[in-house]
Write an enzyme that holds these catalytic residues in place. Structure first.
Site, mmCIF file in Angstrom:
data_model
loop_
_atom_site.group_PDB
_atom_site.id
_atom_site.type_symbol
_atom_site.label_atom_id
_atom_site.label_comp_id
_atom_site.label_asym_id
_atom_site.label_seq_id
_atom_site.Cartn_x
_atom_site.Cartn_y
_atom_site.Cartn_z
ATOM 1 C CG ASP A 99 -0.145 -0.085 2.545
ATOM 2 O OD1 ASP A 99 1.106 -0.008 2.527
ATOM 3 O OD2 ASP A 99 -0.794 -0.244 3.597
ATOM 4 C CD GLU A 121 0.278 -6.876 2.862
ATOM 5 O OE1 GLU A 121 0.883 -7.480 3.752
ATOM 6 O OE2 GLU A 121 0.459 -5.653 2.609
ATOM 7 C CD GLU A 135 0.803 4.493 4.485
ATOM 8 O OE1 GLU A 135 1.999 4.811 4.588
ATOM 9 O OE2 GLU A 135 -0.104 5.065 5.136
ATOM 10 C CG HIS A 213 7.236 3.838 10.965
ATOM 11 N ND1 HIS A 213 6.887 2.612 11.479
ATOM 12 C CD2 HIS A 213 6.781 3.852 9.680
ATOM 13 C CE1 HIS A 213 6.277 1.906 10.547
ATOM 14 N NE2 HIS A 213 6.185 2.631 9.449
ATOM 15 N NE ARG A 215 2.885 10.694 5.346
ATOM 16 C CZ ARG A 215 3.839 11.398 4.757
ATOM 17 N NH1 ARG A 215 3.927 12.703 4.983
ATOM 18 N NH2 ARG A 215 4.700 10.823 3.944
ATOM 19 C CG HIS A 246 11.087 5.704 10.550
ATOM 20 N ND1 HIS A 246 11.115 6.851 9.793
ATOM 21 C CD2 HIS A 246 10.709 4.710 9.694
ATOM 22 C CE1 HIS A 246 10.760 6.572 8.544
ATOM 23 N NE2 HIS A 246 10.506 5.289 8.459
#
Length: 373
Positions: A99, A121, A135, A213, A215, A246
């Site tokens: 994604d 997936e 995503e 990590h 967003r 990250h």
């Protein structure tokens, strides 16, 4: 069948991990497939490092990332770079996974060239376009142009059917991330143990693995997550909290500033794939906002608290192998305390992994073979 040119397009470490078993499987049949590996390098160091672990090299590197670029900027650069890839190569099918921005761009570029897209997936859904952001939308948009949808679970297949995807285009094959776990040899695990010894990190039954990590967890959310980790690190001083940090400055700077002084908190640079798996295998508890770890951790029976408010991996929640806690300080602390106050042996999960049995890549190869025949 005539030999087919199969283009794999990926750019991040999770994509490499989940596509590597498929690449390796197709390479077993050189009479049927010419495999072309294209790395957009959306995560340049992480993706190339992980390719090396699997004994793979990219045929094409696009080097698309620039500091502080917007989502629109990233998409523009990847699409422009892929346009050249398709114009210079005769491609019979494009395979993407997951994604990410790379997935959407790979699917669009292939579609614009009227080349079939195979989506590994497929069918994961949170149905909240801002969780995970961006995503969720990228995965849904990729579905619209995919010719073959390789769904990890029956739940994913049902999601695709509800969106009027033809049943003939959907195959439930499990998740290739489980295949990747089975690629790890005893020698690799031994080298991982040596790595942590060299870092002065004791791997015992009081190990906590933390990754953060995403967003949507930037800003106030990461502050609440760090507050919870500080509390737990202070209360459970006999436990070791390992955090692969990250590189995104929105995350990295805050974690180092607020957690760097704790002796039992070990801050590491992003880990090579086998080193991360070694931590999952040995952890007493995992706190994460990662998608892949939600799928991998059940194979090791490790309780996992998912620091997201929505997940497109609901099977783990339903099976009781993971729990949604968001960035909720009270939930993170209370559920972590219950596990950390007990022994590792008592808190192991007994349920089997709902995401697959390690044969996904073999199934995918056969489906692709039949598609072209």
């Amino acid at each position: 069948m005539d030999k087919k040119n199969i283009l794999f397009v990926f750019g991040t470490r999770p994509e490499v991990i989940k596509l590597a078993p498929v690449i390796i499987e197709l390479k077993k049949y050189p009479q049927n497939y010419n495999v072309i590996i294209c790395n957009t390098e959306q995560q340049k160091e992480l993706s190339n490092q992980t390719l090396t672990y699997f004994g793979l090299d990219a045929d094409i590197n696009l080097d698309v990332m620039r500091e502080n670029q917007s989502l629109i900027g990233v998409q523009t650069r990847i699409l422009s770079a892929l346009d050249k890839v398709y114009s210079e190569n005769n491609i019979d099918a494009t395979i993407v996974q997951g994604d990410t921005m790379t997935v959407l761009c790979g699917a669009l570029a292939s579609f614009y060239n009227k080349i079939p897209v195979f989506h590994v997936e497929a069918g994961l859904r949170s149905y909240d376009i801002y969780e995970p952001f961006p995503e969720e939308v990228m995965r849904q948009m990729t579905t619209r142009v995919a010719e073959l949808n390789f769904a990890p679970t029956e739940k994913n297949r049902q999601a695709l059917l509800k969106e009027n995807i033809d049943n003939s285009k959907i195959y439930v094959v499990g998740n290739t991330v489980i295949d990747a776990l089975f690629c790890l040899s005893d020698e690799t695990m031994s080298k991982s143990a040596d790595f942590y010894k060299s870092k002065g990190i004791e791997i015992d039954d009081n190990l906590v693995l933390i990754t953060a990590h995403r967003r949507e967890n930037h800003g106030e959310r990461i502050d609440r997550i760090i507050d919870a980790i500080k509390y737990l690190a202070e209360k459970f001083s006999d436990h070791t909290f390992v955090i692969p940090v990250h590189p995104n400055p929105n995350v990295k700077n805050k974690i180092y500033e607020r957690l760097g002084a704790y002796e039992n908190v070990k801050l590491l640079t992003p880990l090579d794939y086998p080193y991360l798996v070694y931590l999952m295998k040995n952890a007493k508890l995992i706190l994460t906002d990662s998608g892949g770890i939600q799928e991998e951790a059940p194979s090791f029976g490790c309780p996992t608290l998912v620091m997201r408010y929505e997940t497109e991996r609901q099977e783990g929640i339903d099976a009781g192998v993971s729990t949604l806690v968001g960035a909720d300080y009270d939930k993170i602390v209370s559920l972590s305390e219950m596990i950390l106050a007990d022994t590792k042996e008592n808190t192991r999960l007994k349920a089997s992994n709902p995401y697959g049995d390690g044969t996904s890549a073999k199934q995918i190869e056969r489906i692709i073979y039949n598609y072209f025949n």
